[in-house]
Design an enzyme around this catalytic site. Structure first.
Site: not given
Ligand code: 13P
Length: 404
Positions: A205, A247, A315, A347
């Protein structure tokens, strides 16, 4: 550490007569397990649910809603999520935090058993967070490589089959720097190689943050540069691309980008005019198509076809916008792409459920309905069948909480 175990899971890291042979050419049974797990994570139009917020992040979100910031409140919330009836219809894997992977339901059932009964693959966040990068004001480096090999073997023994590491890249004046991009790409690749050694699929990620006033174009340029470095490092560290998931962020304008104020000075004869370049709200369809095009063309330039799946983070986008944009990408490009375009949202899946729950046992069922609905919306977005009406239902319900 169990050395037999290490050998079993180190097929292409062991000595090789040709050190520059691309590791993917040397599949064996254990590589096959990694490949199958990676493929399962993005199969059937399902996606990942990230519920791996660190304790400080989880507490911050609880505090905003007046929920006590305690181990038990966090445990109760995570129990609510994983016991949602039907979760496994749309969710292939969940990303857990170290505290959560060891927890149990109120009745004593381990969380890991609940997940395996629901056919959901458990994953684990293994980085230890982003810290200031020395010599690079405003930039971060993600830490957690020390002792990682041992931690990964422990998580595998517990039942995890994939892991996540998040690098954060900030966009600003003169940043990101090469130093920041390279340090984070290198750490991601070292983590990914260790994961595969331990039998865990790495979810890689590199997140280009939405914070800031940068344009969509700039986000695209930075994302492309970051991903190029990440894949160069993954290659150098002999990571098997077929056994990983990427990711990334979507290519979006920064949160404070003045989209509607973008103007250009145009001269016609002697006269100067100010022409507004865009005349629409950021969330209107043109924006959605622009995001879909910019994101997919960036990914096509840099993500090798061997990678089975790309699972976006949300994000900070609203749940609806994350689904609309994922949907647009799949509508426009799905049949022409070498990899699956999936989701790994925190989120954008959890937020409505958290706002409904607010720490009250009486709200659990309604919160689970909202969570389930968001997972279904995202599965529909993978098929290119999401419509905003799928999210509308909540406005009809008497339990809809007031927006905060
Ligand atoms: P969000 O989808 O809230 O950005 O979180 C994804 C995530 O795993 C952040 O590391």
């Amino acid at each position: 550490m169990d050395l037999n175990f290490v050998q079993v899971f180190t097929p292409y890291f062991s000595s090789s007569s040709n050190p520059i042979v691309f590791p993917s050419a040397k599949f064996n049974m254990n590589s096959q397990t990694l490949i199958e797990t990676a493929q399962r994570l993005v199969a059937d139009n399902k996606g990942l649910l990230a519920m791996d917020e660190s304790n400080p992040t989880c507490n911050k979100r609880f505090a905003k809603l007046g929920i006590p910031q305690t181990v038990d409140a966090r445990r109760a919330y995570r129990e609510l999520i994983i016991t949602t009836p039907g979760l496994g219809e749309s969710i292939s894997g969940v990303i857990l935090y170290d505290e959560t992977i060891h927890q149990h339901k109120n009745d004593g059932t381990p969380f890991l058993k609940v997940l395996s009964d629901a056919g959901i693959i458990p994953g684990i966040k293994v980085d230890t967070g982003a810290k200031d990068l020395a010599g690079h004001p405003g930039e971060k480096i993600t830490e957690g490589l020390d002792g990682l090999r041992e931690r990964l073997f422990e998580y595998f023994k517990l039942g995890a089959r994939f892991a996540k590491w998040r690098a954060v890249i900030t966009v600003g004046e003169e940043i990101p720097s090469r130093g920041c991009i390279e340090a984070n790409a290198h750490a991601l690749a070292r983590y990914a190689a260790l994961c595969q050694e331990a039998g865990l699929v790495p979810v890689v990620e590199p997140e280009v943050l939405m914070d800031g006033g940068h344009t969509l174009k700039r986000c695209g340029e930075v994302t492309e540069e970051v991903l190029r470095s990440v894949f160069a490092q993954l290659y150098t560290q002999r990571v098997m691309l077929e056994g990983m998931i990427l990711k990334p962020n979507m290519v979006l304008p920064g949160l404070t980008c003045p989209v509607r104020q973008e103007v250009e000075d145009v001269a016609i004869g002697e006269q100067q005019f100010q022409v507004r370049l865009t005349d629409r709200e950021p969330d209107e369809p043109d924006d959605v198509e622009e995001v879909a095009d910019a994101t997919v063309s960036c990914l096509l330039r840099v993500v090798p076809a061997a990678v089975p799946g790309i699972a976006f983070l949300s994000g900070g986008q609203s749940g609806e916008m994350a689904s609309i944009r994922l949907n647009a990408m799949n509508v426009r490009f799905k049949s022409r792409l070498p990899w699956a375009l999936a989701f790994s949202f925190a989120r954008a899946i959890q937020q409505p459920a958290l706002e409904i729950w607010r720490g009250q046992a009486a709200n659990v069922i309604m919160a689970q309905q909202a969570l389930l609905n968001r997972t279904r919306c995202n599965r529909a977005a993978r098929r290119g069948e999401y419509t905003a009406a799928m999210d509308e239902y909540k406005r009809e319900q008497p339990w809809n909480p007031k927006p905060i």
